[in-house]
Scaffold this active site. Structure first.
Site, mmCIF file in Angstrom:
data_model
loop_
_atom_site.group_PDB
_atom_site.id
_atom_site.type_symbol
_atom_site.label_atom_id
_atom_site.label_comp_id
_atom_site.label_asym_id
_atom_site.label_seq_id
_atom_site.Cartn_x
_atom_site.Cartn_y
_atom_site.Cartn_z
ATOM 1 N N ASP A 100 0.801 -1.228 0.000
ATOM 2 C CA ASP A 100 0.000 0.000 0.000
ATOM 3 C C ASP A 100 0.831 1.274 0.000
ATOM 4 O OD1 ASP A 100 -2.620 -0.892 -0.262
ATOM 5 O OD2 ASP A 100 -2.808 -1.340 1.865
ATOM 6 N N ASP A 159 -7.007 -4.659 -3.575
ATOM 7 C CA ASP A 159 -6.646 -3.270 -3.297
ATOM 8 C C ASP A 159 -5.396 -2.848 -4.070
ATOM 9 O OD1 ASP A 159 -7.761 -4.885 -1.194
ATOM 10 O OD2 ASP A 159 -7.684 -3.185 0.182
ATOM 11 N N ARG A 231 -16.125 -2.454 -1.321
ATOM 12 C CA ARG A 231 -14.962 -1.577 -1.491
ATOM 13 C C ARG A 231 -13.920 -2.221 -2.397
ATOM 14 N NH1 ARG A 231 -14.024 -0.290 3.469
ATOM 15 N NH2 ARG A 231 -12.065 -1.321 3.976
#
Length: 379
Positions: A100, A159, A231
């Site tokens: 991330d 993600d 999400r």
């Protein structure tokens, strides 16, 4: 310069200046209260202060940089300026930085460099890209998600699609195609293993880290392995549109469109999703305003990438979502932190349910800024 093509008129368009003024008033007060904080969630109208290496640490400074770009007010720039330097310290000591770093360094170092030309910001962005590329497993063609020394060595998560923009930026900025090779390979894995034929997505895919063999999927933050975490769906929609913008490869545009069609069709009547599209029973399940905001910003990007005849599908869906978020989910009280209410952080672990989430706030601000003509793209 507005990078967006002309979209058909929509009711939200006439609200944009009012929303901009309300955001400026709200965020100006938050700028004072959040000075020095690394916010993540605001369960009672007060943002917490998380660790600097936590994955959400780039979103508040990203909001500050966007507001500086929209207003030209030096106060936003001054508050945003030190964040990439602060984040760099996580590379110089033991930390939990992982895949991330895109979420952390794109809205800080990379955006700072785009807006100011600061060379140290450029250096930090490229360093973060080197770190991210170093997490690539060439056998499985995936970027490793987390750092735990156990079976998660072979885990990758949806993600990560959003973090690929850091690698594409680094390839363009440095002239080194290695970054693009890694990003292309991982994006191909997202399309092959994460995106289902109906446009729903898996959260966690498990690979044998030694052979690269795909072993299956885990539910992660979704209801289960076969469910559709909203999400995660938004991450895939937006991230794959970005990959197409950088590569021109229609595999990624088609996949983004497929995910977008699933997302739009599965929304609740108020255009904001439940935390998982396939959760059962559905009664009483919380919404996730952050998923809505991420998807809205991604749909704006997608609308700009498709032929003119297709644009209204995505542009109107984005503005329908933003209109609902503005009228039903925004908290305009200047004495409370958080722009959007009703975010769901991690439902399976019962963490941060029905709260403001800093990434929900960021993508709402980003989407509104795009419609106002904001030209800078970091994700």
């Amino acid at each position: 310069m507005n990078l967006l093509p002309s979209f058909p008129p929509h009711a939200f368009d006439g609200r944009l200046e009012d929303v901009r003024r309300r955001l400026e008033a709200k965020l100006s007060r938050m700028r004072i209260r959040l000075h020095g904080k690394t916010p993540h969630a605001a369960p009672d109208g007060v943002y917490d202060d998380t660790a600097l290496d936590w994955w959400t640490s780039g979103f508040w400074p990203g909001i500050l940089w966007i507001m500086y770009g929209l207003t030209g007010d030096q106060a936003w720039r001054d508050e945003a300026w030190p964040w990439d330097e602060r984040l760099e310290t996580c590379f110089l000591a033991e930390s939990d930085l992982h895949h991330d770093v895109g979420f952390q360094f794109l809205p800080t170092a990379v955006l700072k460099y785009k807006l100011t030309g600061d060379r140290d910001a450029r250096r930090r962005g490229l360093f973060a890209a080197q770190f991210l590329a170093g997490r690539f497993n060439p056998k499985g063609k995936f970027i490793r998600a987390w750092n735990e020394p156990d079976e998660s060595v072979g885990w990758s998560i949806v993600d990560s699609t959003m973090n690929l923009s850091l690698l594409y930026w680094a390839a363009e900025e440095s002239g080194d195609p290695r970054f693009r090779h890694v990003a292309d390979a991982h994006a191909g894995t997202i399309v092959e293993h994460f995106v289902r034929p109906d446009g729903s997505v898996r959260h966690i895919c498990v690979f044998d880290p030694a052979t690269g063999e795909w072993r299956g999927a885990l539910g992660g933050q979704g209801f289960g392995p076969d469910s559709a975490w909203s999400r995660g769906t938004a991450w895939a929609l937006y991230g794959l549109a970005n990959v197409y913008r950088y590569t021109g490869d229609t595999r990624f545009l088609d996949a983004s469109k497929r995910v977008a069609h699933f997302f739009i069709s599965a929304l609740e009547p108020d255009r904001v999703p439940l935390w998982d599209f396939r959760v059962v029973p559905r009664d009483g399940q919380p919404r996730d305003s952050s998923a809505a905001a991420i998807a809205a910003s991604g749909l704006i990007e997608l609308a700009a990438l498709v032929p003119p005849a297709e644009r209204p599908i995505y542009a109107n869906a984005a503005r329908d979502i933003l209109l609902s978020l503005t009228d039903r989910y925004a908290d305009w009280n200047p004495d409370r932190d958080g722009v959007l209410l009703a975010g769901t952080g991690h439902m399976p672990e019962k963490k941060n349910i029905n709260v403001s989430l800093i990434y929900g706030d960021y993508y709402y601000v980003e989407a509104v800024a795009k419609l106002l003509g904001w030209p800078h793209r970091v994700f």
